[in-house]
Design a protein around this motif. Structure first.
Motif, mmCIF file in Angstrom:
data_model
loop_
_atom_site.group_PDB
_atom_site.id
_atom_site.type_symbol
_atom_site.label_atom_id
_atom_site.label_comp_id
_atom_site.label_asym_id
_atom_site.label_seq_id
_atom_site.Cartn_x
_atom_site.Cartn_y
_atom_site.Cartn_z
ATOM 1 N N VAL A 20 0.856 -1.295 0.069
ATOM 2 C CA VAL A 20 0.063 0.070 0.028
ATOM 3 C C VAL A 20 0.850 1.154 -0.072
ATOM 4 C CG1 VAL A 20 -1.679 1.264 1.308
ATOM 5 C CG2 VAL A 20 -2.080 -1.070 1.174
ATOM 6 N N SER A 27 -2.862 -2.088 -5.084
ATOM 7 C CA SER A 27 -3.163 -1.992 -3.833
ATOM 8 C C SER A 27 -4.053 -0.552 -3.424
ATOM 9 C CB SER A 27 -1.818 -1.315 -3.108
ATOM 10 O OG SER A 27 -1.337 -0.260 -3.697
ATOM 11 N N LEU A 28 -4.809 -0.567 -2.556
ATOM 12 C CA LEU A 28 -5.799 0.671 -2.160
ATOM 13 C C LEU A 28 -5.372 1.177 -0.627
ATOM 14 C CD1 LEU A 28 -9.063 -1.171 -3.285
ATOM 15 C CD2 LEU A 28 -7.659 0.611 -4.417
ATOM 16 N N PRO A 29 -5.748 2.611 -0.453
ATOM 17 C CA PRO A 29 -5.532 3.172 0.892
ATOM 18 C C PRO A 29 -6.642 2.595 1.741
ATOM 19 C CG PRO A 29 -6.443 4.544 -0.763
ATOM 20 C CD PRO A 29 -6.106 3.575 -1.790
ATOM 21 N N ARG A 30 -6.022 2.555 3.070
ATOM 22 C CA ARG A 30 -7.085 2.119 4.154
ATOM 23 C C ARG A 30 -6.992 3.161 5.095
ATOM 24 N NH1 ARG A 30 -4.624 -2.966 4.619
ATOM 25 N NH2 ARG A 30 -3.445 -2.192 6.269
#
Lengths: 467, 481
Positions: free
Chosen positions: A39, A46-49
């Motif tokens: 991330v 990938s994705l922001p969390r």
């Protein structure tokens, strides 16, 4: 009139993890490129969390700076190419499509003047560039991504400052406030960075970037005002530009880059849904906020009768005020405040010394109580404090080891006083008619006991023996 | 052994002990080796698949707990990350990218003992609708290899249609699952935005795209959703579907349901055979007890323009990371200044990606955003409002999936605008976040036609019930491999 506005970047150093992944927010303790994951490296797919704690901490800062909090906040992408930016865009906040940054208009009072806060936004820090090679020919640039994605709060002010001194005062207040809130440790290298906008009467606005510490910020602003004034006095026009702070030479240098022309193509970050911050959350955060510096100061003055200046110094430093809170009782508060501000602060005046000290709140309480009860003189207490900080030994141990205790044994003191009376017959006679003279005799006793005689007991015994 | 079975039939047969996963996977591999040289559905094939199937058979025999897929061979579009496998997005830029992590859908399928038989061909970075923009050559339509299979998930649709797997996962940004499903006569599903985690799906236009199953039957879509749908802490845009069982009650029928016919998707530009197939489907739906009525969705005519503006903007940002510093490694930095280096590096992108990156740099830029990007967002929000209104009146909407029949390879590749317009019936579901499905309905001159149904957000279960009902009325010839 000189106008100065600031953009301050403050790392949320007390958070556990980065803004969008579970890598550590405290990147400083890692080997290069060890604190990374798909991330924060922006790997494909990938994705922001979003770290909810970061949102809370940023909200707390906004509240402490008297900002309005919008009902909903959103994140935006700021698109530009730079090697320290893994995705080649930064996830940040923006107010152009309505107020969606975490903090709206606020203010701070600095020396009686209201400094307006324009907005507060939450964003990710990029990685860090490391330059190697001595000359420009063989210079290479390396990237350490450990810092990439760590949470950063940007505080933007209106151009309300008129002097470098006001800037410094504001920075002092701000760093004390951030530390007191428990959101950031301003002492950590790189935790606080700033850009400044400076203009003088009749001149254009100049942006000074790349200022790595608050200390240099004041210098940079001062340099820039002097530079602009000198141009102005020679009728040279001040162009609107971006300048960089040269850390080594301590001057600002025209960046000659096209940074001003950059088009960041801001748009909404679709990977992070809008976040509602309702009143319940705000109330909860407010109730969990630590006591403000001002409130502490007022409490110290009104409850413990601590002098205003002492209360001011004590309340504005989180380390010392925490120590005070932990150690004091109603009866020794004033004495503890006194020890901290007159002796301890001088003794551990650097971060390293603070970290190395072996002193605890118990030590401080024992020392204050010993002074109050006359077990140790104020003079000797300084030596005892020095030993406590150095060794961490208990106060009774130190008093006995260094023979610092007051002579408070009546028979022992009586013997000493008898000797003084014998050697100073004239003064003793005078003292019988003129009570002021007795102080001279007390002084003699102190001299003889190297300041360790219990002053009260000495006086009582003198009066008794002279008759 | 018969490869021409659905996912549910596969599960049943393995459970009953009629077939072993190993035999089935081995047979599937044979099929791939015999047809894929011609069809080019796959970019890479999992050479270890048979061994993996054997391990699952062992688990079955020893009575261990076995996942719901029982060793089912599934193909995966090559824009979803499988740990330690190449994920190329059919691009030279990621030709050698090996993912160090699994996409969430992959993790979930692994837990259910699925076998990933291979990674499927696609338009580069999912930009296209014919799979002709793959950097590694086009896929071909199993119904007629002269024709495109649709796209961008063309390889996935081909692999399901040509029995090179039992089911596949594609991704749908503007129709990329439904369009090739329609062209290859298989079922393609675009769920409600947020129903399936996108973690590990390489972003093209992240605010509107979804992973979607491509299968032989509607029930198989439900089976796949049961495994891969639901909230994911790694994707903040996912929604909680409360562990919905999409298979239960799938045969509930559509008696009394109100269905709107989107007239703006059935205009003069629609191929007559597609139009007549759609009208036929509508009468079938009425025969099943549904009440069909025309409805106009005005914003549809602006939807393609809005779609390309928004997707180009997001693509320009999402693909910015491919700067040759971290991916590509084509040439040395010597002699380049930073920006010129990136320009040079981007020559690795193919023509369609380049086109959209250039548009994506322009439409949201200062001074132009108001005229293009912000206007596109307005269309998106108006279109969403129109659909929200429509779903107050109707349970479902119907339209052809694609207004035209599959076209020949090379026929439209030099005419981007006419290619763009093929998306007219599919982008609405993406721009509004609503679920939509394409089901095989008819064959015209040997080329497939699909019918598309839409439902309101989070009405995925209802949509599958309707699609299942319509599917039961259809009997199509077998693909002429």
């Amino acid at each position: 009139m000189t106008k100065i506005g600031l953009e301050i970047h403050c790392q949320l150093t007390h958070l556990e993890s980065k803004l969008f992944c579970s890598c550590k927010a405290n990147y400083r303790e890692f080997e290069i490129n060890e604190n990374i994951c798909p991330v924060c490296m922006g790997l494909p797919g990938s994705l922001p969390r979003l770290n909810q704690e970061a949102v809370k901490k940023a909200t707390v800062i906004a509240m402490a700076l008297n900002c309005s909090i919008p009902e909903k906040i959103a994140f935006f992408r700021k698109n530009y190419f730079y090697p320290d930016l893994p995705k080649n865009f930064q996830i940040t906040q923006l107010n152009i499509y309505g107020d969606t940054s975490i903090g709206g208009e606020g203010f701070v009072i600095v020396e009686g003047k209201k400094i307006r806060i324009t907005r507060i936004q939450l964003e990710e820090d990029p990685g860090r560039l490391i330059y190697e090679g001595s000359s420009s020919k063989n210079q290479i640039t390396l990237v350490d991504y450990n810092r990439a994605g760590t949470p950063l709060v940007e505080i933007v002010t209106e151009p309300d400052f008129e002097s470098p001194k006001q800037v410094r005062e504001f920075l002092n207040i701000l760093s004390d406030l951030l530390e007191n809130l428990g959101v950031s440790d301003p002492g950590l290298d790189g935790a606080m960075r700033a850009d400044a906008n400076v203009s003088i009467e009749g001149g254009n606005k100049v942006e000074v970037k790349n200022i790595g510490s608050f200390h240099d910020l004041e210098k940079a602003v001062h340099f820039e005002i002097t530079r602009q004034n000198s141009l102005h006095s020679r009728d040279i026009s001040i162009i609107q530009e971006t300048r960089h702070w040269d850390d080594k030479r301590k001057i600002t240098v025209s960046s000659r880059s096209k940074e001003e022309d950059l088009d960041y193509r801001y748009f909404l970050e679709g990977d992070i849904p809008w976040i509602s911050i309702d009143n319940n959350i705000l109330e909860k955060l407010k109730s969990e906020m630590p006591e403000s510096i001002n409130s502490k100061k007022e409490r110290y003055i009104s409850k413990y009768n601590i002098p205003e200046q002492v209360a001011d110094v004590l309340s504005s430093d989180k380390f010392y005020s925490d120590l005070f809170e932990e150690s004091h009782t109603d009866s020794n508060a004033k004495e503890i405040a006194n020890i901290i501000t007159t002796d301890l602060m001088g003794l551990i005046d650097t971060r390293e010394k603070r970290d190395a000290t072996k002193m605890s709140a118990v030590h401080l309480r024992d020392l204050a109580d010993a002074i109050i009860s006359g077990k140790i003189s104020r003079n000797s207490s300084k030596n005892a404090l020095y030993e406590i900080v150095k060794t961490g030994n208990s106060l009774p141990q130190i008093i006995s080891d260094l023979d610092l205790g007051n002579v408070s044994d009546e028979s022992e003191l009586t013997v000493i006083i008898q000797e003084i009376i014998t050697s100073e017959p004239q003064v003793v006679e005078q003292a019988k008619s003129n009570p002021q003279t007795i102080n001279y005799l007390v002084g003699k006793v102190m001299q003889k006991t190297k300041g360790k005689a219990d002053p009260k007991l000495t006086l009582d015994l003198l009066k008794k023996l002279i008759g | 052994m018969n490869l021409k079975i659905s996912a549910l039939e596969f599960v049943q047969q393995v459970q009953d002990g009629n077939i072993s996963a190993e035999d089935f996977v081995a047979k599937t591999m044979e099929q791939i080796h015999s047809v894929d040289e011609k069809l080019h559905a796959f970019l890479s094939v999992n050479e270890n698949a048979i061994n993996q199937a054997r391990l699952i058979d062992k688990k079955i025999k020893s009575g261990d707990k076995v996942g719901a897929c029982f060793g089912m061979p599934i193909s995966i579009k090559d824009n979803m990350c499988i740990k330690n496998e190449k994920t190329t997005c059919a691009s030279k830029m990621l030709e050698n990218f090996i993912s160090p992590y699994d996409a969430t859908v992959i993790t979930k399928l692994k837990q259910q003992d699925a076998i990933f038989i291979g990674k499927t061909n696609m338009d580069e970075f999912a930009m296209g609708l014919s799979t002709e923009f793959s950097a590694f050559g086009p896929s071909r339509n199993p119904w007629n290899p002269e024709y495109v299979p649709g796209g961008s998930s063309g390889g996935s649709a081909v692999s399901v249609s040509a029995f090179e797997c039992v089911a596949s996962l594609g991704s749908d940004t503007g129709g990329s699952v439904r369009n090739p499903a329609s062209f290859c006569s298989v079922v393609g599903y675009k769920p409600t935005y947020g129903l399936i985690s996108r973690y590990g799906l390489i972003s093209y236009a992240n605010s509107i795209e979804q992973i979607g199953p491509i299968t032989r039957t509607v029930k198989d879509v439900a089976f796949m959703l049961n495994i891969i749908a639901g909230i994911d802490p790694n994707d903040n845009t996912t929604i909680d579907n409360k562990n919905e069982d999409y298979l239960s009650g799938i045969d509930s029928g559509i008696e009394g349901k109100k269905i709107g016919i989107i007239t703006d998707m059935m205009t003069d530009g629609v191929d007559p055979s597609v139009l007549s197939a759609t009208k036929d489907a509508i009468s079938k739906l009425e025969g099943l007890g549904a009440i069909c009525e025309e409805i106009s969705i005005e914003m549809v005519k602006y939807s393609v323009a809005a779609y390309y503006t928004i997707t180009a903007t997001e693509a320009g940002s999402n693909l910015a990371r491919y700067d040759n510093l971290r991916y590509g490694y084509d040439f040395s930095v010597e002699g380049y200044e930073f920006n010129s280096y990136i320009s040079k590096a981007r020559e690795k992108f193919g023509p369609e990606v380049t086109r959209r990156m250039i548009i994506g740099g322009f439409v949201p830029s200062a001074g132009h955003a108001g005229k293009y990007f912000l206007k596109a967002l307005k269309v998106k929000s108006k279109l969403t409002k129109e659909l929200d209104e429509a779903f107050k009146k109707f349970d479902l909407l119907v339209a052809p999936t694609v207004p035209i029949l599959p076209f020949k390879i090379g026929e439209k590749i030099n005419d981007p605008v006419s290619l763009f317009l093929v998306d007219i019936n599919t982008v609405t579901a993406n721009l509004t976040g609503k679920p939509a499905i394409s089901i095989p309905y008819s064959i015209s001159n040997g080329l497939p036609i699909g019918i598309q149904l839409f439902a309101d957000s989070n009405q995925d279960k209802l949509l599958l019930q309707a699609a299942y009902a319509l599917e039961q009325t259809v009997k199509l010839p077998e693909v002429p491999l």
